[in-house]
Motif scaffolding. Structure first.
Motif, PDB file in Angstrom:
ATOM      1  N   MET A 118       0.845  -1.201   0.000  1.00  0.00           N
ATOM      2  CA  MET A 118       0.000   0.000   0.000  1.00  0.00           C
ATOM      3  C   MET A 118       0.886   1.258   0.000  1.00  0.00           C
ATOM      4  O   MET A 118       1.810   1.354   0.792  1.00  0.00           O
ATOM      5  N   THR A 119       0.581   2.194  -0.896  1.00  0.00           N
ATOM      6  CA  THR A 119       1.388   3.413  -0.952  1.00  0.00           C
ATOM      7  C   THR A 119       0.824   4.446   0.019  1.00  0.00           C
ATOM      8  O   THR A 119      -0.392   4.645   0.095  1.00  0.00           O
ATOM      9  N   ARG A 120       1.752   5.080   0.742  1.00  0.00           N
ATOM     10  CA  ARG A 120       1.327   6.062   1.756  1.00  0.00           C
ATOM     11  C   ARG A 120       1.668   7.475   1.277  1.00  0.00           C
ATOM     12  O   ARG A 120       2.834   7.783   1.013  1.00  0.00           O
ATOM     13  N   TYR A 121       0.623   8.308   1.151  1.00  0.00           N
ATOM     14  CA  TYR A 121       0.791   9.679   0.642  1.00  0.00           C
ATOM     15  C   TYR A 121       0.701  10.695   1.778  1.00  0.00           C
ATOM     16  O   TYR A 121      -0.165  10.576   2.649  1.00  0.00           O
ATOM     17  N   LEU A 122       1.554  11.700   1.704  1.00  0.00           N
ATOM     18  CA  LEU A 122       1.325  12.917   2.490  1.00  0.00           C
ATOM     19  C   LEU A 122       0.875  13.978   1.498  1.00  0.00           C
ATOM     20  O   LEU A 122       1.637  14.384   0.612  1.00  0.00           O
ATOM     21  N   VAL A 123      -0.395  14.387   1.616  1.00  0.00           N
ATOM     22  CA  VAL A 123      -0.932  15.439   0.748  1.00  0.00           C
ATOM     23  C   VAL A 123      -1.022  16.699   1.596  1.00  0.00           C
ATOM     24  O   VAL A 123      -1.757  16.732   2.581  1.00  0.00           O
ATOM     25  N   THR A 124      -0.251  17.718   1.241  1.00  0.00           N
ATOM     26  CA  THR A 124      -0.347  18.961   2.008  1.00  0.00           C
ATOM     27  C   THR A 124      -1.322  19.897   1.296  1.00  0.00           C
ATOM     28  O   THR A 124      -1.423  19.883   0.073  1.00  0.00           O
ATOM     29  N   GLY A 125      -2.057  20.674   2.095  1.00  0.00           N
ATOM     30  CA  GLY A 125      -3.079  21.543   1.484  1.00  0.00           C
ATOM     31  C   GLY A 125      -4.233  20.735   0.923  1.00  0.00           C
ATOM     32  O   GLY A 125      -4.931  21.165   0.004  1.00  0.00           O
ATOM     33  N   GLY A 126      -4.459  19.564   1.522  1.00  0.00           N
ATOM     34  CA  GLY A 126      -5.490  18.650   1.007  1.00  0.00           C
ATOM     35  C   GLY A 126      -6.908  19.095   1.290  1.00  0.00           C
ATOM     36  O   GLY A 126      -7.855  18.488   0.778  1.00  0.00           O
ATOM     37  N   ALA A 127      -7.083  20.143   2.092  1.00  0.00           N
ATOM     38  CA  ALA A 127      -8.444  20.637   2.329  1.00  0.00           C
ATOM     39  C   ALA A 127      -8.803  21.771   1.377  1.00  0.00           C
ATOM     40  O   ALA A 127      -9.889  22.343   1.452  1.00  0.00           O
ATOM     41  N   GLY A 128      -7.878  22.105   0.489  1.00  0.00           N
ATOM     42  CA  GLY A 128      -8.158  23.162  -0.500  1.00  0.00           C
ATOM     43  C   GLY A 128      -8.793  22.573  -1.749  1.00  0.00           C
ATOM     44  O   GLY A 128      -9.201  21.410  -1.783  1.00  0.00           O
ATOM     45  N   PHE A 129      -8.849  23.402  -2.772  1.00  0.00           N
ATOM     46  CA  PHE A 129      -9.541  23.021  -4.014  1.00  0.00           C
ATOM     47  C   PHE A 129      -8.882  21.804  -4.692  1.00  0.00           C
ATOM     48  O   PHE A 129      -9.476  20.721  -4.778  1.00  0.00           O
ATOM     49  N   ILE A 130      -7.648  21.946  -5.154  1.00  0.00           N
ATOM     50  CA  ILE A 130      -7.060  20.858  -5.937  1.00  0.00           C
ATOM     51  C   ILE A 130      -6.668  19.699  -5.028  1.00  0.00           C
ATOM     52  O   ILE A 130      -6.860  18.526  -5.372  1.00  0.00           O
TER      53      ILE A 130
END
Ligand code: NAD
Ligand code: DAU
Length: 338
Positions: free
Chosen positions: A1-13
């Protein structure tokens, strides 16, 4: 399973990207969303995924080394969307743009290199090139950003590149054109004009309205990012766009027709300071790897207009408080009163 850190994930893109990942990989992905929840961050964008076991929301600042260093050992891939993103706000008050867009990127890059991250995607923008009247920018063209926003993004873009050259961090840099779609904060052209038109309010067109942007559906942008994570070459920059160039006047006309609203709502106001006339990127590099946008622009734009018409609950509460203050300040100086 790939683990992502998405920053700014509560914004539009960022929130669209998280939806994209869960649609594509279902249970075979884990996502940590690190977001400061500025005025542009909105957890309503992620209501449908918030209870999933493979999703974790962390409220925090990408400039905060402590939080970033705690999270980084638990991820494989970092996608840095977190930024102050609105050009008009950067003209009025650049401070936070320098802090988040440049220093925040630095904090993430430092933590990434110490934790052997497998891929670090820096979400840059086509605005780093500046304006172009004829032709299209290639990835190798000189950067001439015109606003404090785009200059900050250019700083982070080159800083990310330096981490590839100096530390061999597997960095990919993307420079995408203007996005549209659901969950875009209603200060940007399309959601502002759609929601204003729905409310029979004026549509404030800067200058003569003939500025050109290349509009891409947000899910095509998300698809291009994942494509580059899989197929892109480390240390490379990739332009992303849909080849869908439109003048602001054409966008306005499209919105008014889609909503059956009168042209009298169009209001010409003073121009944005340093307003870039046209953005255009040559996307042959990513296309030569096999990527193309999948959405038909006319259909995706019509669906976007409908989404705002059908989801007033989402945007009505955003157009209050601090938003109204910004709106008043921004357009007070722009409306031609003489
Ligand atoms: P947005 O303003 O909608 O979202 C930005 C998000 O970042 C918000 O959720 C906000 O809370 C968060 N954030 C801001 N400062 C933060 C900080 N210090 N720490 C943690 N989180 C923070 O922006 P967007 O339109 O979704 O753009 C996302 C990224 O894509 C940005 O980097 C932008 O430069 C880039 N980009 C945007 C477009 C576009 O058309 N919108 C096109 C190309 C590139
Ligand atoms: O090109 C990518 C960039 O696109 C991203 O990097 C930015 O984060 C994103 O905000 C966007 O920047 P723009 O300045 O192009 O987008 P904006 O929606 O603010 O404006 C689009 C065009 O519409 C621009 O020519 C200015 C004009 N405009 C905008 C607003 C908000 C108006 O005429 N009236 C308005 O009220």
């Amino acid at each position: 399973m790939t683990r992502y850190l998405v920053t700014g994930g509560a914004g539009f893109i960022g929130s669209n990207f998280i939806h994209y990942l869960f649609e594509k990989f279902a249970d075979d992905v884990h996502v940590i969303n690190l977001d400061k929840l500025t005025y542009a961050g909105n957890l309503d964008n992620l209501k449908d995924v918030e209870k999933q076991d493979n999703y974790q929301f962390v409220k925090g600042d990408i400039c905060d080394e402590k939080i970033v260093n705690e999270l980084m050992p638990n991820v494989d891939i970092v996608v840095n969307f977190a930024a102050e993103s609105h050009v008009d706000r950067s003209i009025g008050r650049p401070d936070d743009f320098i802090k988040t867009d440049v220093y925040g990127a630095f904090v993430l890059l430092e933590a990434a290199r110490k934790n052997n991250i497998k891929k670090f995607v820096q979400i840059s923008t086509d605005e780093v090139y500046g304006s172009i009247l004829d032709g299209s920018f290639k990835e190798t063209d000189v950067l001439e950003p015109s606003s404090p926003y785009s200059a900050s993004k250019a700083g982070a873009d080159r800083l990310a590149f330096s981490y590839f050259v100096t530390y061999n961090l597997p960095v990919i840099i993307t420079r995408c054109s203007n996005n549209y779609g659901p969950y875009q904060f209603p200060e940007k052209l399309i959601p502002l004009f759609v929601t204003n038109a729905i409310e029979d309010k004026n549509l404030p067109i800067y200058g003569d309205g003939k500025n050109v942007r290349d509009w891409i559906f947000v899910m095509d942008h998300c698809d291009a990012i994942q494509f580059l994570i899989e197929k892109g070459q480390e240390g490379q920059v990739y332009n992303i766009g849909a080849g869908n160039e439109m003048m602001n006047l054409q966008i306005t006309d499209f919105i008014l027709k889609a909503l059956d609203k009168p042209k009298s709502l169009m209001t010409f106001v003073a121009d944005r300071l340093g307003h870039d006339r046209r953005y255009s990127v040559d996307t042959s590099k990513i296309r030569s790897l096999g990527w193309t946008p999948k959405h038909n622009p006319e259909q995706a734009m019509a669906e976007t207009v409908n989404w705002y018409a059908e989801n007033r609950w989402w945007w009505e509460k955003l157009k209050t408080g601090e938003y109204l203050e910004f709106y008043k300040q921004n357009y007070k100086v722009r409306y031609k009163t003489d």
